[in-house]
Motif scaffolding. Structure first.
Motif, short mmCIF file in Angstrom:
data_model
loop_
_atom_site.label_atom_id
_atom_site.label_comp_id
_atom_site.label_asym_id
_atom_site.label_seq_id
_atom_site.Cartn_x
_atom_site.Cartn_y
_atom_site.Cartn_z
N PRO A 247 0.83 -1.18 -0.04
CA PRO A 247 0.05 0.01 -0.06
C PRO A 247 0.95 1.34 0.19
CG PRO A 247 -0.85 -1.67 1.45
CD PRO A 247 0.42 -2.10 1.20
N PRO A 248 1.81 1.55 0.77
CA PRO A 248 2.62 2.63 0.79
C PRO A 248 3.34 2.70 -0.70
CG PRO A 248 3.04 1.42 2.75
CD PRO A 248 2.44 0.48 1.85
N THR A 249 3.68 1.66 -1.45
CA THR A 249 4.36 1.62 -2.63
C THR A 249 3.42 2.40 -3.75
OG1 THR A 249 5.66 -0.26 -2.27
CG2 THR A 249 5.43 0.46 -4.57
N LEU A 250 2.12 1.96 -3.61
CA LEU A 250 1.20 2.45 -4.26
C LEU A 250 0.72 4.05 -4.07
CD1 LEU A 250 -1.60 -0.48 -4.50
CD2 LEU A 250 -0.46 0.75 -6.72
N GLY A 251 0.78 4.28 -2.86
CA GLY A 251 0.45 5.48 -2.30
C GLY A 251 1.34 6.60 -2.75
N ALA A 252 2.85 6.30 -2.76
CA ALA A 252 3.86 6.95 -3.30
C ALA A 252 3.79 7.22 -4.62
CB ALA A 252 5.32 6.08 -3.06
N GLY A 253 3.24 6.30 -5.34
CA GLY A 253 3.05 6.56 -6.94
C GLY A 253 1.90 7.40 -7.11
N LEU A 254 0.89 7.57 -6.18
CA LEU A 254 -0.30 8.39 -6.64
C LEU A 254 0.12 9.72 -6.17
CD1 LEU A 254 -3.28 6.05 -5.06
CD2 LEU A 254 -2.71 6.65 -7.65
N LEU A 255 0.93 9.88 -4.88
CA LEU A 255 1.14 11.25 -4.54
C LEU A 255 2.22 11.68 -5.66
CD1 LEU A 255 1.86 10.77 -0.84
CD2 LEU A 255 0.21 11.97 -1.87
N ALA A 256 3.23 11.27 -6.19
CA ALA A 256 4.13 11.62 -7.47
C ALA A 256 3.17 11.84 -8.54
CB ALA A 256 5.09 10.45 -7.69
N ALA A 257 2.28 10.96 -8.70
CA ALA A 257 1.42 11.25 -9.85
C ALA A 257 0.55 12.58 -9.75
CB ALA A 257 0.45 10.27 -10.22
N ALA A 258 0.00 12.69 -8.63
CA ALA A 258 -0.76 14.13 -8.22
C ALA A 258 0.19 15.40 -8.27
CB ALA A 258 -1.32 13.91 -6.85
N ALA A 259 1.54 15.25 -7.89
CA ALA A 259 2.28 16.38 -7.97
C ALA A 259 2.69 16.81 -9.40
CB ALA A 259 3.85 15.96 -7.40
N THR A 260 2.72 16.03 -10.26
CA THR A 260 2.99 16.22 -11.81
C THR A 260 1.69 16.83 -12.29
OG1 THR A 260 2.04 14.26 -12.70
CG2 THR A 260 4.40 14.24 -12.17
N GLY A 261 0.56 16.79 -11.95
CA GLY A 261 -0.61 17.48 -12.21
C GLY A 261 -1.10 16.70 -13.56
N ASP A 262 -0.81 15.65 -13.95
CA ASP A 262 -1.23 15.17 -15.15
C ASP A 262 -1.18 13.58 -14.90
OD1 ASP A 262 1.26 14.38 -15.10
OD2 ASP A 262 1.72 14.56 -17.11
N GLY A 263 -1.90 13.10 -13.78
CA GLY A 263 -2.27 11.91 -13.53
C GLY A 263 -3.21 11.37 -14.07
N PRO A 264 -3.66 9.81 -14.03
CA PRO A 264 -4.51 9.02 -14.95
C PRO A 264 -5.92 9.51 -14.48
CG PRO A 264 -3.49 7.72 -13.27
CD PRO A 264 -2.73 9.13 -13.08
N GLY A 265 -6.40 10.06 -13.19
CA GLY A 265 -7.58 10.23 -12.89
C GLY A 265 -7.92 9.19 -11.65
N LEU A 266 -8.92 9.38 -11.25
CA LEU A 266 -9.45 8.35 -10.09
C LEU A 266 -9.74 7.12 -10.45
CD1 LEU A 266 -10.01 8.09 -6.91
CD2 LEU A 266 -12.41 8.90 -7.58
N LEU A 267 -10.58 6.95 -11.21
CA LEU A 267 -10.94 5.43 -11.77
C LEU A 267 -9.89 4.58 -12.55
CD1 LEU A 267 -14.60 6.23 -13.34
CD2 LEU A 267 -13.79 5.03 -11.12
N PRO A 268 -8.73 5.19 -13.40
CA PRO A 268 -7.95 4.65 -13.71
C PRO A 268 -6.97 4.14 -12.52
CG PRO A 268 -8.25 6.33 -15.25
CD PRO A 268 -9.16 6.47 -14.07
#
Length: 255
Positions: free
Chosen positions: A149-170
């Protein structure tokens, strides 16, 4: 594919790698697992450990010590020593008896260093025979699963920081399967399939009697307690089990 999406995919791949590594560790077999050779039936303390863990093994050791007059029920649902351990050479019984310098409740007794070391030694032995998942591999697998879970969470935080993440559902589609797989593996019991099969076979061969007087062999009493837990305690040792706090009072509504 944006940078944020790449972060999510990379995190999901890393989390899957952790889960798959944990699965390999949990499936690793000891020397005695598999194969068709006959296996010696472990003693009552070992069977109790397979069925119910540390507390169950300590309970069976207390039953044996009580049968030899070495322990008795103390005040306020505790167990106290009642002389020496007798002639027993069983490591768990000796470790439990050495822990009773003062009267202790079962939960505290199971955590005393002498009792813990004795049960851990038995656990390691069962791990080598393939009846328990080897303790070191089991711990390592749980650490890997807890890291997913922390590994996934770190990826989501990094994606959010870039501003072009895949969105919630993906993101949920990427993360949910690995989290469900990690949860399923975390719920695997330490006892292996071979151990569960052994316990089932022994219960089939030794159904719990309806009357206490049907069993006069003290070792058989310990076997029934190892296989069935509280129902056997209440049948064969009602006063000692009640006064000594061996019965699970949560299940009976006592707390």
């Amino acid at each position: 594919m944006g940078t944020g999406t790449w972060w999510c995919v990379a995190a999901a791949v890393a989390a899957w790698a952790e889960v798959l590594a944990a699965a390999v560790l949990l499936r690793a077999r000891g020397r005695g697992e598999g194969g068709g050779s006959a296996r010696a039936v472990p003693g009552p303390e070992a069977l109790a450990l397979l069925r119910g863990g540390r507390r169950a093994a300590v309970t069976v050791a207390l039953v044996a010590l009580h049968q030899h007059g070495a322990v008795a029920a103390g005040r306020k649902h505790t167990i106290r020593a009642n002389g020496g351990p007798g002639r027993t050479r069983d490591p768990v019984q000796l470790g439990v008896h050495r822990s009773l310098r003062n009267a202790l409740a079962l939960r505290a007794l199971a955590l005393r260093p002498e009792a813990r070391r004795a049960v851990d030694g038995l656990r390691a032995e069962l791990g080598r025979t393939g009846l328990l998942r080897p303790p070191g591999r089991h711990r390592a697998a749980r650490l890997l699963l807890a890291a997913a879970p922390p590994t996934l969470g770190a990826g989501l935080l990094a994606a959010a920081a870039t501003g072009d993440g895949p969105g919630l559902l993906p993101a949920l589609a990427l993360g949910a399967p690995v989290l469900l797989a990690a949860l399923a593996l975390l719920r695997l019991p330490p006892a292996t399939r071979a151990a569960r099969r052994l316990l089932a076979e022994l219960r089939e061969r030794h159904p719990l009697p309806e009357q206490r007087h049907e069993v006069t062999d003290g070792r058989l009493v310990r076997l029934y307690v190892a296989l069935y837990g509280d129902p056997a305690l209440a049948l064969f040792l009602p006063r000692f089990s009640r006064d000594g706090g061996l019965l699970d009072r949560r299940a009976s509504g006592g707390r």
